[in-house]
Design a protein around this motif. Sequence first.
Motif, mmCIF file in Angstrom:
data_model
loop_
_atom_site.group_PDB
_atom_site.id
_atom_site.type_symbol
_atom_site.label_atom_id
_atom_site.label_comp_id
_atom_site.label_asym_id
_atom_site.label_seq_id
_atom_site.Cartn_x
_atom_site.Cartn_y
_atom_site.Cartn_z
ATOM 1 N N LEU A 318 51.621 48.703 43.206
ATOM 2 C CA LEU A 318 49.893 48.912 43.264
ATOM 3 C C LEU A 318 49.471 47.495 42.690
ATOM 4 C CD1 LEU A 318 49.098 52.426 41.975
ATOM 5 C CD2 LEU A 318 49.421 51.576 44.259
ATOM 6 N N ALA A 319 49.914 46.952 41.312
ATOM 7 C CA ALA A 319 49.478 45.591 41.098
ATOM 8 C C ALA A 319 49.825 44.537 42.062
ATOM 9 C CB ALA A 319 50.231 45.353 39.686
ATOM 10 N N PHE A 320 50.844 44.639 42.993
ATOM 11 C CA PHE A 320 51.088 43.606 43.985
ATOM 12 C C PHE A 320 50.051 43.930 45.064
ATOM 13 C CE2 PHE A 320 52.864 43.008 48.295
ATOM 14 C CZ PHE A 320 53.327 41.654 48.095
ATOM 15 N N ILE A 321 49.779 45.010 45.558
ATOM 16 C CA ILE A 321 49.016 45.224 46.457
ATOM 17 C C ILE A 321 47.483 44.553 46.054
ATOM 18 C CG2 ILE A 321 47.441 46.871 47.628
ATOM 19 C CD1 ILE A 321 50.052 48.919 47.628
ATOM 20 N N CYS A 330 37.708 38.329 44.633
ATOM 21 C CA CYS A 330 37.148 38.610 45.908
ATOM 22 C C CYS A 330 38.126 38.953 46.829
ATOM 23 C CB CYS A 330 36.472 37.336 46.590
ATOM 24 S SG CYS A 330 34.951 36.772 45.296
ATOM 25 N N LEU A 331 38.040 39.954 47.946
ATOM 26 C CA LEU A 331 38.829 40.433 48.719
ATOM 27 C C LEU A 331 39.012 39.263 49.787
ATOM 28 C CD1 LEU A 331 40.142 43.063 49.707
ATOM 29 C CD2 LEU A 331 38.477 43.335 51.284
ATOM 30 N N ASP A 332 40.458 38.971 49.715
ATOM 31 C CA ASP A 332 40.957 37.919 50.935
ATOM 32 C C ASP A 332 41.147 38.820 52.218
ATOM 33 O OD1 ASP A 332 42.773 36.367 52.602
ATOM 34 O OD2 ASP A 332 42.664 34.974 50.871
ATOM 35 N N VAL A 333 40.297 38.620 53.200
ATOM 36 C CA VAL A 333 40.161 39.505 54.535
ATOM 37 C C VAL A 333 41.750 39.269 55.211
ATOM 38 C CG1 VAL A 333 39.210 40.136 56.932
ATOM 39 C CG2 VAL A 333 37.818 39.688 54.379
ATOM 40 N N GLU A 334 41.981 37.938 55.460
ATOM 41 C CA GLU A 334 42.881 37.918 56.200
ATOM 42 C C GLU A 334 44.520 38.493 55.564
ATOM 43 O OE1 GLU A 334 43.306 36.826 59.467
ATOM 44 O OE2 GLU A 334 41.128 36.900 59.198
ATOM 45 N N GLN A 335 44.626 38.074 54.271
ATOM 46 C CA GLN A 335 45.850 38.666 53.443
ATOM 47 C C GLN A 335 45.825 40.011 53.478
ATOM 48 O OE1 GLN A 335 46.988 34.955 50.639
ATOM 49 N NE2 GLN A 335 46.566 36.881 49.592
ATOM 50 N N THR A 336 44.602 40.728 53.330
ATOM 51 C CA THR A 336 44.475 42.281 53.253
ATOM 52 C C THR A 336 44.980 42.775 54.595
ATOM 53 O OG1 THR A 336 42.794 41.959 51.773
ATOM 54 C CG2 THR A 336 43.012 44.106 52.869
ATOM 55 N N PHE A 370 40.064 49.608 49.340
ATOM 56 C CA PHE A 370 39.418 48.079 49.329
ATOM 57 C C PHE A 370 38.296 48.020 50.241
ATOM 58 C CE2 PHE A 370 43.599 46.387 47.715
ATOM 59 C CZ PHE A 370 43.449 46.875 46.341
ATOM 60 N N ARG A 371 38.487 48.485 51.470
ATOM 61 C CA ARG A 371 37.199 48.289 52.523
ATOM 62 C C ARG A 371 37.397 49.497 53.391
ATOM 63 N NH1 ARG A 371 35.677 42.647 55.451
ATOM 64 N NH2 ARG A 371 34.358 42.380 53.310
#
Length: 642
Positions: A318-321, A330-336, A370-371
């Motif tokens: 979970l920490a890795f995620i 801030c959420l990195d959309v592409e990596q997510t 996350f989104r």
Amino acid sequence: MGLPITAGCYSAWIRTRDCSDALAAPLGNPNAVSNGRDFMNTPPLKTVRFGGNVVATLAKFKQGDTSDYELLKHQLADPDIKDAQIINWLQEFRNCVTQLSKDHEQLIYLVLRLPWLGRSPAVVEEYLAFLSNLVSAQTVYLRACLKMVVSNFTPKRVKICEGGVDISDSDDDDENLPINFDQCHQALQLIARYVPSTSRFLMPILTENFPFVQKSSRTLECYVHNLLRVAVYIPSLQRHVLELIISRMLKLDVSASRGEIEEVENAVQQQEMKGEQEEEGLFDMDEDVCSVKSSPAGTNVMVHPVAERLDTLMVVLLAFIKDMCHVNGCLDVEQTKDLYKDLVCVFDKLILPTHASCHVQYALFYLCSFRLALAEAFLEHLWRLLQSPSHPAVLRQSAAGYMGSFLARANFLPVATVCACLDLLVPWLHLYIDSQDSGSRAYCDIMLHGPFYNACQAVFYTLIFRHRSILEGDMKKGLAYLQGLNLERIVMCQLNPLKVCLPAVTNMFAAITRKYQLVFCYTIIERNSRHVLPVVRSSVGGDCVSTNTNPLDSFFPFDPYVLKRSSKLIEPLYQVWEEPADTEVETFTTKRCSDADEDDFLRGETPETKGVMGMTPGSYESHLHSPSSVGSPPIAFLQRPF
């Protein structure tokens, strides 16, 4: 041959700083030996070298003279070798790296086993330079170099021997362990830079070296953490690394059911409380002693050994995620998106076919929080699996279970998303009923209609948890929506879903729908209770039979999370069960659980099922016998951009 990555040249003092004064003394003056050291009765200092240099030794070996070659191997295997000596050897090997062919395999293996981790920066730098030169000039040693690095991904075992007996075999908690791991990853990154095909050779080695799941939590934690670090700087391996880790975690997950874990934890908790009460009775006259109570030791440590290992790995995963999806908070959309795609692939391959896993699937649950678009994409994926006739029936049934459980338990889902999913599921159920009413299979049969029954149960389960959210705010509008679902037709159809759904779900759904006058289910429930349900005879013989209260062999993937440390990330996202105070639930076939503080109304209703990886319950029908799929409404609720 690749260029060295280090400065390459070290000053003379680096080469000789560990040399003894005896080496600097004149040969003819024995009194010049340092500080009274008894040369004859003490072992030689480890910087003393015998034989010629490496180039000369290799030349002699090629001519058939192996004496210096064997001496060189012996000196390299010395466990007490000094830093200066390691640097000298490595520099000489770098100068003749093109000569280190496959014939010198044993010699190279000894060099790779030199104790370089935790040494001085000069040793580490020189060793990394040697590795880069070796894999550049002699790719035949690529696997050996990779195996050497990966072998250091776990703490070394420390054995203490007393009287010829090993009394300890514990993990080495060396404070330098993080530094050693950093140096290992530095070596891997160098190798990957010089050999582009490294990832193809690395993954089998990572799989082969994965510790046995019964190893200590510390060992598993270190290895999994290092695997995930590899996935960061070699992104092409991310999916494979996640698949490897989750496959091992599933083995732990299915070997310890939720009920078993809770039983062990509760038993220990009761023992601790009993001990505290006894202590209060002994010392109640001393107010100071009574007023200061220490909390039970290791409150965040799971008593159940398998649960403790799994909890440790879930914390790491979970920490890795979280770290992969967020950059500077801030959420990195592409990596997510990339991580989501990889996790969904692993979900389809490993998690979905695994029956009765309890915790591993929460990795995807956590990511979807996350989104909203991630959660909707996951629901859409499950929906496609459920209504696709090309998938095995068992996977379609499992997808329905995941869909219903996710809709019920994810408190980050808005009502609009829940209703959008119900607008997919319920019309599909009506179309399925239409396709069966005129046929010869319009009767209750789990083998024929498994996906339909699981979809029904998903709808019932979702409404049990979400009906108040749908109705609050605008009761009239909410009731009109629920009435528009035409649940009565589903309940009253000849396929009779109330007969096969879990009794706890059936009874709670009946109570709620009666309260709002949506459906009156009790007539059907009473009629079903009078019919003989599938029974299971006692395994010990005799006439005793028990009613099969879970004919669908269903489970709810997002039932309460019981791992202690990792639950801190899950609890804020989780919808707990709240017993409706004004709903009287009538039961006809099962005995309700009496515990008032239970989180789940299903507690005590679902028989414990041993988890099985990659296998399906025997009561499920093969996809070869699944009915043809019927038309489904278009998916419209996932239209917003990511």
